[in-house]
Design an enzyme around this catalytic site. Structure first.
Site: not given
Length: 336
Positions: A118, A174
């Site tokens: 992440h 991301c």
């Protein structure tokens, strides 16, 4: 092949004794020691669990050893299924592994960093981000010990490197466009991207209207502040701060899965869970090992274009010639 001498660029400035000085860097010949750090975090049993990140780390380790001349004993793996507590990707273990990667780095070493997990953003506090937000990665214990911000990753992995030392970083996460805070971002044409103030202001206005329509007041406020930042020249100032403070005489390159404003897909390819960026990077080089930086960026984007909206990014710690062979520099003398 890259030049073997120092590359000077930019304006001359007064140095010690009144002698003129210019910023410089040195391309790595990549014939020194090879070390790699691969991190894959699936966040098991969490509400934000991912499926392909551990696969990404293992695939990258295998690719480095089979194609780039790395030895398994010179690759550190951090995954959240590891039986050894020191190999769990906690915040402390990641930071220690980053320090190991660059420890005693020498000119012409080839260091490789890969992260799949992440990513996110937090408010920029030092004025080097044109959108006002730093990029971060999330260790497996981030809910207790916090994220790792791009400024810190740069300070650990880029700032200590000597001229001519090579660091190749891949962020499959991301909001990762500038996750290593390298100030020179390149287009698919092999040119340095410059802020397009009018276009950015228009995009900010569109985002603000879209956020308002969804009832996302926080998103509307962020977009509106971006418009103000563009209108006041804040983006250009941030670029100047970044180039003044984050340029390096080393040879650091970062490939990221998407722009700072985008997400990066946790995908399935060939029946296997994988990060889209990790899959595209390995696929592109497997199909054609001899590619320039510009060619590789174009081909990675082409692989992803049909199924994903993310646009992988290429950034560097110095101005560079994007038509130099990427693989020949990483794999020199390995027979690739």
């Amino acid at each position: 092949m890259p030049p073997q001498h120092q590359q000077h660029y930019g304006p001359q400035m007064g140095g010690p004794g009144g002698q003129p000085q210019q910023p410089y860097f040195e391309y790595s010949q990549c014939n020194g020691r090879k070390k790699a750090l691969c991190i894959g975090i699936n966040y098991f049993n969490s509400k934000n669990e991912l499926k392909g990140c551990i696969n990404d780390a293992r695939n990258m380790e295998r690719f480095l050893c089979n194609h780039f001349g790395y030895k398994k004993e010179d690759v550190v793996m951090l995954t959240d299924d590891a039986p050894n507590p020191r190999q769990i990707p906690t915040r402390d273990n990641i930071l220690q592994a980053m320090q190991w990667l660059v420890g005693n780095a020498q000119p012409h070493d080839s260091l490789f960093f890969h992260y799949s997990g992440h990513g996110g953003q937090t408010k920029d506090l030092d004025g080097d981000e044109d959108d006002g937000y730093d990029e971060v990665i999330y260790p497996v214990d981030h809910e207790v010990n916090g994220f790792i911000v791009d400024d810190l990753m740069h300070d650990i992995m880029v700032r200590p490197l000597p001229p001519g030392c090579r660091l190749t970083a891949i962020f499959d996460s991301c909001h990762s466009g500038t996750a290593l805070d390298l100030p020179y971002i390149y287009s698919t044409e092999g040119k340095i991207k410059e802020p397009n103030l009018a276009a950015e202001a228009g995009q900010g206005l569109l985002s603000a209207v879209s956020s308002y329509a969804r009832g996302d007041m926080g998103g509307m406020f962020k977009s509106a502040m971006g418009i103000v930042k563009v209108a006041t020249g804040g983006q250009k100032k941030a670029e100047e701060v970044s180039r003044r403070t984050k340029t390096s005489p080393a040879d650091a390159i970062s490939w990221s899965g998407c722009k700072d404003s985008q997400t990066s897909a946790d995908a399935y390819e060939a029946g296997t869970a994988t990060g889209a960026m990790s899959f595209a990077f390995i696929t592109a080089l497997s199909q054609n090992p001899q590619q320039s930086y510009q060619m590789l960026l174009v081909n990675i984007r082409e692989i992803l274009r049909a199924k994903y909206s993310q646009k992988p990014q290429l950034s560097a710690s110095h101005p560079m010639v994007c038509f130099i062979w990427f693989v020949s520099r990483v794999c020199m003398l390995t027979g690739v």
